[in-house]
Design an enzyme around this catalytic site. Structure first.
Site, PDB file in Angstrom:
ATOM      1  N   TYR A 138      65.887  67.491 -22.285  1.00  0.00           N
ATOM      2  CA  TYR A 138      67.110  68.483 -21.902  1.00  0.00           C
ATOM      3  C   TYR A 138      67.247  68.392 -20.492  1.00  0.00           C
ATOM      4  CZ  TYR A 138      67.563  73.298 -20.601  1.00  0.00           C
ATOM      5  OH  TYR A 138      68.890  74.540 -20.747  1.00  0.00           O
ATOM      6  N   ASN A 210      61.078  62.314 -19.509  1.00  0.00           N
ATOM      7  CA  ASN A 210      61.534  64.158 -19.064  1.00  0.00           C
ATOM      8  C   ASN A 210      60.625  64.933 -19.354  1.00  0.00           C
ATOM      9  OD1 ASN A 210      64.411  66.224 -18.067  1.00  0.00           O
ATOM     10  ND2 ASN A 210      63.414  66.699 -20.101  1.00  0.00           N
ATOM     11  N   SER A 248      60.341  66.499 -22.586  1.00  0.00           N
ATOM     12  CA  SER A 248      60.529  65.942 -23.967  1.00  0.00           C
ATOM     13  C   SER A 248      60.692  64.205 -23.472  1.00  0.00           C
ATOM     14  CB  SER A 248      61.684  65.347 -24.665  1.00  0.00           C
ATOM     15  OG  SER A 248      61.981  66.895 -25.539  1.00  0.00           O
ATOM     16  N   SER A 286      58.087  70.088 -25.706  1.00  0.00           N
ATOM     17  CA  SER A 286      58.619  68.656 -25.766  1.00  0.00           C
ATOM     18  C   SER A 286      58.261  67.884 -26.824  1.00  0.00           C
ATOM     19  CB  SER A 286      56.903  68.263 -24.624  1.00  0.00           C
ATOM     20  OG  SER A 286      57.610  67.029 -24.516  1.00  0.00           O
ATOM     21  N   GLY A 287      59.781  67.284 -26.980  1.00  0.00           N
ATOM     22  CA  GLY A 287      59.826  66.160 -27.990  1.00  0.00           C
ATOM     23  C   GLY A 287      59.766  64.571 -27.352  1.00  0.00           C
TER      24      GLY A 287
END
Length: 373
Positions: A138, A210, A248, A286-287
């Site tokens: 993101y 990120n 992420s 967070s992915g």
């Protein structure tokens, strides 16, 4: 500028020629970076579509014939607040059948569709299907993410630009608007080479970083985030509704070691240990998704026709001896950690949407923080 240019050496294994994922033979990387100031940079809530644009696309091509000759792959999820398309087929079949594209969260669909068109352009019309791999992080703090500025043409350009050799890092491609441990982040890469049974094997990693909170950042075990706190380098402003550490990280791990799908998954899983060493915890929003693939076995195109008794009912493949997996785990952890550091060292301060600024990790401050007792 990279970590090793600052004297920061992570781990004990040697790097490949370029210290990049492209050190794995046949792997290519391409970026398209989108930077536009637009007329929406002022005020706390600029209108969607007005800019500024701080985003892009990065593609990792496993080998030139990937549309026709799949490779074995596996995946691991540290935390699932993210998206990587095509994973169910990889889990089911163990096959990677497309390039891997990285972009922002709201551009996954358009990038996926562009990869489908690229496959049709390569193979022509037919009764086949495509489940391409597209991952996201993101960038909405810096980028006009709801303006949908990424297009299929940008994907085409990234594929056309994909090359072997050195890989641009930091504020490029899909990493253009990303933030890592509350410093400017983005794309990073690294590689490691080791010998198993007398043969050299290479592991290359590319990250789109990120994620993470400032105070948790560690580099080679040193508490860099504590020593370069928000009182020294400010952290980006964020709305109260967006939890710190949200973001992420996507990690792509490539190797020329002959791995079966379950071995690829085990290799990908170890990327999470590097994220943990850096201070990531897989925060709630967070992915953190990791994909590993091996270029050693190329599977033939689907051509089996049971009625006509054509095709290849059996395929000979190679497999790394299980006792050598630990070596690959070590290489993966080292390369992932260095790739994350490279993503921050290469990044430059960026001001984006609503005047939000993500400051670069100052190189002198980093060196001093690493040297402190």
């Amino acid at each position: 500028m990279r970590a090793r240019d600052l004297g920061i050496v992570i781990g004990r294994h040697e790097t490949g020629r370029h210290n990049a994922i492209t050190d794995v033979g046949g792997v290519r990387v391409g970026h398209v970076t989108l930077l536009e100031d637009g007329d929406g940079g002022a005020g706390p809530a600029p209108a969607a579509g007005a800019g500024p644009v701080r985003t892009g696309v990065t593609v990792v091509v496993p080998h030139d014939g990937i549309w026709d000759e799949p490779v074995f792959a596996g995946t691991h999820r540290l935390n699932g607040s993210g998206e990587m398309t095509g994973l169910e087929w990889i889990r089911e079949s163990g096959e990677l059948t497309s390039p891997i594209a990285l972009t922002n969260t709201h551009s996954v669909g358009v990038v996926r569709d562009a990869l489908v068109r690229a496959q049709v352009g390569r193979r022509g019309e037919g009764t086949y299907w495509c489940l391409p791999v597209v991952a996201e992080t993101y960038d909405g703090l810096l980028n006009d993410i709801n303006g949908h500025h990424v297009t299929g043409e940008h994907v085409d350009r990234a594929l056309a630009a994909a090359a072997s050799g050195p890989v641009a890092e930091g504020n490029v491609g899909g990493g253009t608007g990303m933030i890592c441990h509350e410093f400017k982040g983005g794309i990073g890469t690294a590689s490691r080479v080791a010998r198993g049974g007398g043969r050299p094997y290479t592991v290359g990693v590319l990250v789109q970083a990120n994620y993470g909170r400032r105070e948790r950042l560690r580099v080679n075990g040193m508490p860099v985030g504590e020593r370069i706190g928000a009182d020294v380098i400010p952290v980006p402003d964020r709305p109260a509704t967006l939890e710190r550490g949200s973001g992420s990280i996507i990690v792509v791990v490539a190797t020329d070691a002959p791995l079966l799908p379950h071995q690829c998954s085990r290799m990908a899983q170890r990327a999470g240990l590097a994220v943990g060493r850096m201070g990531g915890t897989g925060e709630q929003y967070s992915g953190d998704i990791f994909l590993g693939f091996s270029t050693a076995n190329r599977l033939p195109p689907y051509a089996w026709d049971e009625d006509r008794d054509t095709g290849r009912p059996e395929i000979a493949v190679r497999m790394l001896a299980p006792q050598l997996q630990t070596m690959l785990f070590d290489l993966t952890i080292e390369a992932t950690e260095e790739a994350i550091v490279n993503s921050m060292v290469a990044a430059r301060t960026m001001t984006g949407r609503g005047g939000v600024t993500a400051h670069a990790l100052d190189h002198d401050l980093l060196i001093n923080a690493m040297a402190s007792a």
